[in-house]
Design an enzyme around this catalytic site. Structure first.
Site, PDB file in Angstrom:
ATOM      1  N   CYS A 125      16.797  16.591  32.875  1.00 35.07           N
ATOM      2  CA  CYS A 125      16.683  18.024  32.617  1.00 35.07           C
ATOM      3  C   CYS A 125      16.129  18.270  31.209  1.00 35.07           C
ATOM      4  O   CYS A 125      14.973  17.999  30.959  1.00 35.07           O
ATOM      5  CB  CYS A 125      18.028  18.709  32.850  1.00 35.07           C
ATOM      6  SG  CYS A 125      17.919  20.518  32.958  1.00 35.07           S
ATOM      7  N   HIS A 136      20.168  16.601  38.119  1.00 32.75           N
ATOM      8  CA  HIS A 136      21.194  15.920  37.329  1.00 32.75           C
ATOM      9  C   HIS A 136      21.922  14.837  38.126  1.00 32.75           C
ATOM     10  O   HIS A 136      22.970  15.100  38.731  1.00 32.75           O
ATOM     11  CB  HIS A 136      22.221  16.942  36.838  1.00 32.75           C
ATOM     12  CG  HIS A 136      21.724  17.833  35.756  1.00 32.75           C
ATOM     13  ND1 HIS A 136      22.002  17.604  34.420  1.00 32.75           N
ATOM     14  CD2 HIS A 136      20.967  18.957  35.797  1.00 32.75           C
ATOM     15  CE1 HIS A 136      21.441  18.555  33.687  1.00 32.75           C
ATOM     16  NE2 HIS A 136      20.802  19.389  34.499  1.00 32.75           N
ATOM     17  N   GLU A 146      23.773  12.527  37.020  1.00 29.09           N
ATOM     18  CA  GLU A 146      25.104  12.255  36.451  1.00 29.09           C
ATOM     19  C   GLU A 146      26.173  13.160  37.046  1.00 29.09           C
ATOM     20  O   GLU A 146      27.375  12.877  36.911  1.00 29.09           O
ATOM     21  CB  GLU A 146      25.062  12.394  34.924  1.00 29.09           C
ATOM     22  CG  GLU A 146      25.102  13.802  34.369  1.00 29.09           C
ATOM     23  CD  GLU A 146      23.775  14.537  34.426  1.00 29.09           C
ATOM     24  OE1 GLU A 146      23.672  15.597  33.768  1.00 29.09           O
ATOM     25  OE2 GLU A 146      22.836  14.083  35.115  1.00 29.09           O
TER      26      GLU A 146
END
Length: 225
Positions: free
Chosen positions: A87, A196, A198
């Protein structure tokens, strides 16, 4: 000894804690790197996480690109160190010249926050070897400036060299050219993506655990290096 993966924190970074957790879930040692650090603390790879570094003043990633730690990241990447930009981190890598193109305001000018299906286009990078070509993965997307743009010749080069790593499946959420969600450097060691991973490492807390593959992939890369 486990691999050491650095996670950078800038003023305004939001997702460094999640990136650290993802690194640990994959089985590596997470090393916190501060924006003012003048060295990378002997890490084996670096993650530039998401957020709003320096408040996104000037434009997203433009100031973070000049942080002392990024000078070291650029030098290390040029020597082959794996680097992942997520991002805002993707924006920083583009500003730093490690990846081509730019991320601009979303089509429609709205901030987007949703779970997004992606197609894995390339498994030949340091961060995607654990996936199957064409795999569909579900990853959260949250950004206001996620529209990838580049000159037509650059887009053709990315496509021709297999450097489009992720593409949005179905509808294009932000107007990115050719539906591009993530790209890589020519050597496949540097990868940037807007969604994302994660936030998708555990099925209990995310929409899936599909994002864990990026963090496992880089460990495989480091073992075989």
């Amino acid at each position: 000894m486990s691999a050491r993966i650095g996670v950078i924190t800038f003023p305004g970074t939001l997702d460094d804690v999640d990136a650290v957790r993802a690194v640990r879930l994959a089985g590596a040692e997470a090393v916190n790197l501060w924006h003012a650090d003048a060295d990378l603390k002997q890490v084996d790879a670096v993650i530039v996480p998401g957020g709003f570094s320096y408040g996104d003043y000037l434009r997203a990633g433009a100031i973070a690109r000049f942080a002392p730690v990024m000078g070291e990241v650029v030098r290390a990447a040029e020597q082959g160190m794996p680097v992942l930009g997520i991002c805002n981190g993707f924006q920083v890598l583009c500003e730093a010249g490690l990846l081509p193109g730019a991320l601009t305001r979303n089509e429609g000018l709205h901030f987007i926050c949703r779970d997004q299906w992606l197609t894995v286009e390339s498994v030949s990078t340091a961060w995607t070897s654990r996936y199957e070509p064409g795999a569909q993965i579900l990853i959260p997307l949250k950004s206001g400036e996620g529209r990838y743009q580049a000159a037509p010749a650059v887009l053709d080069e990315l496509e021709g060299e297999g450097r489009v790593v992720f593409r949005y499946s179905g509808d294009n959420p932000n107007g990115s050219q050719r539906g591009i969600a993530g790209i890589s450097s020519a050597n496949g060691r540097v990868v940037g993506l807007m969604p994302h991973p994660e936030h998708a490492t555990e099925a209990l807390t995310g929409p899936s655990d599909d994002g864990l593959g990026l963090f496992l992939s880089v460990l495989d890369t480091l073992v075989t290096a």
